[in-house]
Design a protein around this motif. Structure first.
Motif, PDB file in Angstrom:
ATOM      1  N   ILE A  86      85.408   1.530  63.859  1.00  0.00           N
ATOM      2  CA  ILE A  86      86.440   1.638  62.818  1.00  0.00           C
ATOM      3  C   ILE A  86      87.327   0.394  62.819  1.00  0.00           C
ATOM      4  N   TYR A  87      87.775  -0.003  63.998  1.00  0.00           N
ATOM      5  CA  TYR A  87      88.640  -1.181  64.106  1.00  0.00           C
ATOM      6  C   TYR A  87      87.940  -2.436  63.598  1.00  0.00           C
ATOM      7  N   GLN A  88      86.710  -2.664  64.073  1.00  0.00           N
ATOM      8  CA  GLN A  88      85.985  -3.880  63.701  1.00  0.00           C
ATOM      9  C   GLN A  88      85.640  -3.908  62.217  1.00  0.00           C
ATOM     10  N   PHE A  89      85.200  -2.780  61.698  1.00  0.00           N
ATOM     11  CA  PHE A  89      84.804  -2.715  60.285  1.00  0.00           C
ATOM     12  C   PHE A  89      86.004  -2.975  59.381  1.00  0.00           C
ATOM     13  N   LEU A  90      87.121  -2.303  59.642  1.00  0.00           N
ATOM     14  CA  LEU A  90      88.302  -2.489  58.803  1.00  0.00           C
ATOM     15  C   LEU A  90      88.873  -3.900  58.949  1.00  0.00           C
ATOM     16  N   LYS A  91      88.793  -4.457  60.141  1.00  0.00           N
ATOM     17  CA  LYS A  91      89.257  -5.822  60.357  1.00  0.00           C
ATOM     18  C   LYS A  91      88.431  -6.807  59.539  1.00  0.00           C
ATOM     19  N   ASP A  92      87.101  -6.663  59.591  1.00  0.00           N
ATOM     20  CA  ASP A  92      86.226  -7.563  58.843  1.00  0.00           C
ATOM     21  C   ASP A  92      86.377  -7.363  57.338  1.00  0.00           C
ATOM     22  N   ALA A  93      86.546  -6.110  56.921  1.00  0.00           N
ATOM     23  CA  ALA A  93      86.724  -5.828  55.497  1.00  0.00           C
ATOM     24  C   ALA A  93      88.016  -6.449  54.978  1.00  0.00           C
ATOM     25  N   LYS A  94      89.063  -6.438  55.815  1.00  0.00           N
ATOM     26  CA  LYS A  94      90.341  -7.041  55.415  1.00  0.00           C
ATOM     27  C   LYS A  94      90.197  -8.546  55.261  1.00  0.00           C
ATOM     28  N   VAL A  95      89.496  -9.182  56.185  1.00  0.00           N
ATOM     29  CA  VAL A  95      89.278 -10.627  56.106  1.00  0.00           C
ATOM     30  C   VAL A  95      88.500 -10.990  54.844  1.00  0.00           C
ATOM     31  N   GLU A  96      87.534 -10.150  54.486  1.00  0.00           N
ATOM     32  CA  GLU A  96      86.701 -10.409  53.304  1.00  0.00           C
ATOM     33  C   GLU A  96      87.374  -9.985  52.008  1.00  0.00           C
ATOM     34  N   GLY A  97      88.519  -9.318  52.094  1.00  0.00           N
ATOM     35  CA  GLY A  97      89.236  -8.900  50.893  1.00  0.00           C
ATOM     36  C   GLY A  97      88.527  -7.822  50.098  1.00  0.00           C
ATOM     37  N   ILE A  98      87.824  -6.931  50.788  1.00  0.00           N
ATOM     38  CA  ILE A  98      87.035  -5.897  50.107  1.00  0.00           C
ATOM     39  C   ILE A  98      87.927  -4.967  49.291  1.00  0.00           C
ATOM     40  N   ALA A  99      89.091  -4.616  49.823  1.00  0.00           N
ATOM     41  CA  ALA A  99      89.967  -3.662  49.151  1.00  0.00           C
ATOM     42  C   ALA A  99      90.540  -4.202  47.843  1.00  0.00           C
ATOM     43  N   LYS A 100      90.485  -5.526  47.645  1.00  0.00           N
ATOM     44  CA  LYS A 100      91.052  -6.128  46.441  1.00  0.00           C
ATOM     45  C   LYS A 100      89.982  -6.677  45.496  1.00  0.00           C
TER      46      LYS A 100
END
Length: 418
Positions: free
Chosen positions: A124-138
């Motif tokens: 969970i930590y690694q996935f959300l961290k990588d997703a944040k770096v990639e800007g997936i939520a935006k």
């Protein structure tokens, strides 16, 4: 419209499918033990192994692989971190598979199950961290990633159930209502939270990926209705303890809220149903339709259990509980995953062997569900037992195992996109 690289982590999916084959084998043994004897095997201990491998070996593995490969770029989800997480979690699952049948909940099995929880936190930590770096939520996948974030939140809080079992048992409350409510807490946030929201996230991802138009505002509204309904909906699981009246009211509101959200979801998808279904091959369309029907039936059953009479009935008749769990975990989540990985290019349902395998699997599932609920109805109206009920259930389960074996073997021949 294959979107998954057939040579990148497809073997991880095959490992997950192998776990499902093991689950079917254990299930067959459990049903044989209702008509015959297996010397030296404890039914309850084997049931623990069956349920843990189903949730953590098959479903957890398949869903986490899907989330990685569709939301993260190849150079990100190919990092060694995810490989370590996956293979260590497989070690934990194997540990549970071999320790639960021998000792049930004891030092070794608890150690492996605890290790898996800690590994899920790492993922969970690694996935959300990588997703944040990639800007997936935006980016393009804003709505789908809302569902995925919620699914990981529910996965996290579901673990509070297992963590609480130690203190509960240590204080002499093993087998009490508090003990079982902790287990139901875990199960509720697993299948109604973690898995359901992950599946809906993948549904919206397909819409976004294929640029199938839908209202972003309605998509977000559906998400928030489902999210806020899921939290108090846990109360449906404790109605068997006959709590205060406000608990019935709140759980009923949550169940109705989920039904309204599901209705809104169907209305959102309905105008694009033909375009969406054309993404799938004929067999996968059948599976997707079955998954949607299972979701609708699951939701209606939850609304029914908000009423005290049906809440007591569901608790008293074990067939209903087993049938409900299989409806959600196989009929809804597993059917969807089969179709999703097929349309993505990682599974194939085109050869005779794969069609026979998935066909037998689906037919056996429908038969066993029919037997479970029919026997439940017979018990409800006090008609006694169906003639040769346990034998029929065992025979039907044979085809579940055979079907999964054929389907698994059909996937080993070659990669679907070769």
């Amino acid at each position: 419209m294959a979107f998954l690289n057939p040579h990148n982590k497809r073997n991880w999916l095959l490992v997950a499918l192998l776990h499902l084959l093991v689950v079917a084998s254990l299930g067959l043994v459990l049903r044989y033990m209702m008509v015959g004897t297996v010397p030296g095997v404890n039914y309850k201990y084997l049931l623990h192994a069956h349920s843990h491998v189903a949730l953590l070996g098959w479903l957890y593995s398949a869903v986490t692989v899907a989330l990685q490969v569709v939301f993260l770029p190849p150079e990100v989800h190919s990092k060694r971190t995810y490989s370590w997480q996956f293979w260590l979690s497989q070690v934990a699952v194997l540990g549970m598979l071999f320790s639960f049948p021998v000792q049930g909940y004891a030092a070794v099995s608890i150690t492996f199950s605890t290790a898996h929880i800690l590994l899920s936190y790492w993922f969970i930590y690694q996935f959300l961290k990588d997703a944040k770096v990639e800007g997936i939520a935006k980016g393009q996948h804003q709505v789908s990633f809302l569902f995925v974030q919620a699914s990981l939140f529910f996965l996290t809080i579901s673990s509070l159930g297992p963590w609480s079992l130690g203190p509960i048992m240590a204080t002499g409350h093993s087998g009490s209502s508090l003990y079982y409510n902790a287990i139901y807490f875990y199960l509720h946030f697993q299948y109604n939270g973690w898995f359901t929201f992950a599946v809906l996230g993948l549904v919206f991802w397909l819409l976004e990926y294929r640029q199938i138009p839908f209202s972003l505002g309605k998509g977000r509204a559906i998400f928030w209705m489902l999210f806020w309904a899921c939290l108090p909906e846990y109360l449906l699981s404790i109605l068997w303890t006959k709590p205060a009246g406000w608990v019935y009211v709140l759980s009923g509101i949550a169940a109705v809220g989920q039904l309204v959200a599901l209705t809104q979801l169907i209305m959102l998808l309905w105008p694009q149903r033909k375009t969406l279904l054309l993404l799938f091959a004929p067999w996968s369309r059948f599976l997707i339709t079955g998954a949607l029907a299972a979701l609708a039936l699951k939701t209606c059953m939850q609304v029914a259990t908000a009423f005290p009479y049906f809440a007591d009935l569901a608790y008293q008749i074990r067939n209903f509980i087993i049938g409900y769990l299989h409806l959600v975990l196989i009929g809804f989540i597993s059917f969807f995953l089969f179709a999703f990985f097929e349309v993505g290019g990682w599974l194939m349902i085109k050869t005779k062997l794969s069609k026979w395998g998935i066909g037998l699997f689906v037919l056996s599932f429908l038969t066993t569900e029919g037997l479970l609920f029919l026997q439940g109805i017979f018990s409800w109206v006090q008609f006694g037992s169906l003639p040769q009920y346990h034998l029929l259930l065992f025979i039907a389960s044979i085809f579940l195992l055979v079907g999964m074996l054929l389907f698994f073997l059909s996937q080993l021949r070659k990669t679907p996109l070769d």
